[in-house]
Design a protein around this motif. Sequence first.
Motif, short mmCIF file in Angstrom:
data_model
loop_
_atom_site.label_atom_id
_atom_site.label_comp_id
_atom_site.label_asym_id
_atom_site.label_seq_id
_atom_site.Cartn_x
_atom_site.Cartn_y
_atom_site.Cartn_z
N TRP A 124 -50.23 -39.42 55.69
CA TRP A 124 -49.52 -38.17 55.92
C TRP A 124 -48.17 -38.39 56.57
CZ3 TRP A 124 -48.04 -36.65 60.78
CH2 TRP A 124 -48.64 -37.31 61.87
N ASP A 127 -45.87 -39.01 53.75
CA ASP A 127 -45.63 -37.77 52.99
C ASP A 127 -44.66 -36.85 53.72
OD1 ASP A 127 -47.33 -38.59 50.99
OD2 ASP A 127 -49.10 -37.58 51.84
N VAL A 128 -44.87 -36.66 55.02
CA VAL A 128 -44.01 -35.74 55.77
C VAL A 128 -42.58 -36.25 55.83
CG1 VAL A 128 -43.58 -34.74 58.05
CG2 VAL A 128 -45.90 -34.77 57.12
N MET A 130 -41.01 -38.53 53.96
CA MET A 130 -40.33 -38.65 52.68
C MET A 130 -40.05 -37.29 52.04
SD MET A 130 -39.38 -41.67 52.08
CE MET A 130 -39.01 -41.68 53.85
N ARG A 131 -40.91 -36.32 52.24
CA ARG A 131 -40.61 -35.00 51.70
C ARG A 131 -39.41 -34.40 52.42
NH1 ARG A 131 -43.95 -37.17 49.38
NH2 ARG A 131 -41.97 -38.02 48.62
N PHE A 132 -39.30 -34.65 53.72
CA PHE A 132 -38.13 -34.17 54.45
C PHE A 132 -36.87 -34.89 53.97
CE2 PHE A 132 -35.33 -34.33 58.26
CZ PHE A 132 -35.04 -32.98 58.33
N SER A 133 -37.00 -36.20 53.72
CA SER A 133 -35.86 -36.95 53.19
C SER A 133 -35.46 -36.43 51.81
CB SER A 133 -36.21 -38.44 53.10
OG SER A 133 -36.50 -38.97 54.38
N ASP A 134 -36.45 -36.15 50.97
CA ASP A 134 -36.15 -35.60 49.65
C ASP A 134 -35.45 -34.26 49.75
OD1 ASP A 134 -37.32 -37.81 48.51
OD2 ASP A 134 -39.27 -36.83 48.18
N LEU A 135 -35.87 -33.46 50.71
CA LEU A 135 -35.23 -32.16 50.92
C LEU A 135 -33.77 -32.35 51.32
CD1 LEU A 135 -35.37 -29.07 51.21
CD2 LEU A 135 -36.13 -29.41 53.57
N THR A 138 -31.58 -33.32 48.33
CA THR A 138 -31.26 -32.26 47.37
C THR A 138 -29.99 -31.52 47.75
OG1 THR A 138 -32.65 -30.64 48.54
CG2 THR A 138 -33.69 -31.94 46.78
N ARG A 173 -34.96 -43.97 52.06
CA ARG A 173 -35.60 -44.27 50.79
C ARG A 173 -35.56 -45.77 50.48
NH1 ARG A 173 -38.85 -40.56 48.88
NH2 ARG A 173 -38.69 -41.66 46.90
#
Length: 295
Positions: A124, A127-128, A130-135, A138, A173
């Motif tokens: 987790w 996940d947390v 990397m999803r913030f990094s992906d956000l 964008t 990343r």
Amino acid sequence: MIERHLSNKRSARAEALRRAFYRFRQSRLSLIGAAMVATVVFFTLFGAVLAPFPEHVDGGVDTSNRFSAPSLAHPFGTNELGQDVLSLVMAGTPVSVSAGFAVVFIGSVLGVIVGALAGFNGGWIDDVLMRFSDLMLTLPSLILAMAVAAALGPGFGNMIIAIALAWWPGYARLVRGEVLQAREEVYVAAARAIGASPFRVLFRHILPNIVSPVIVKMSLDMGFAILTVAALGFIGIGVRPPTPEWGTQLSIARSYMPDFWWTAVFPGLAMFMAVFGFNLLGDGLRDVLDPRARR
């Protein structure tokens, strides 16, 4: 036996450095980039001191000498206030380059920490983070930097913080991918087998072995960071006059184009030299440090 092992290790390291330097010297463009970067670094350290008209750097004006064309007295001409453009360009080098370096350094440190924790722990946490990094990825970095800089207000420190907050996801990343690959290596398993703590495994064994791609990315990012610093200065939310900065100089000079072209051409050439030099140097370092990219 130990002394012999250490001697062999030093010899192998010296041989690796010699081979790396040889590969670097084989590329003329890399040598040109290194020379350009050395010139930029020299003026970063001594540009404000060597400026021929230091009083103009401090905000002094000479209205009787407005818009003088390039000459022996003023090789880069003068601007709308009669200030020597060469002095302003030289004094602007420390501001632009040091700001770019600070942005890359802060962004890389934040990105390395986030990427290392995500890749090493997984689950987790991965996940947390990397999803913030992906956000963050964008959002266009320049638009995000403009928004943060506008919220914080103009100023050198606020500008660096604004750009660095938009700069770290790329490093996160990159480091995550390298850590995911490195944590499966034999030396990591051996370190765990002898009882090394997770902190020691990550920061003593894994990160030192993945520093090469980070250094390459930092060298390549320096040019883009300088451009971003100049862009914020150009639109008026970065460094403000009378502090000399290349983007601010271009913003003022655009009103006088093309009649007084030298007020914009020479700051633009200085920016081009810095960005192009760091890009060439980054390509050379990539060939030397990244085995997968060697020609």
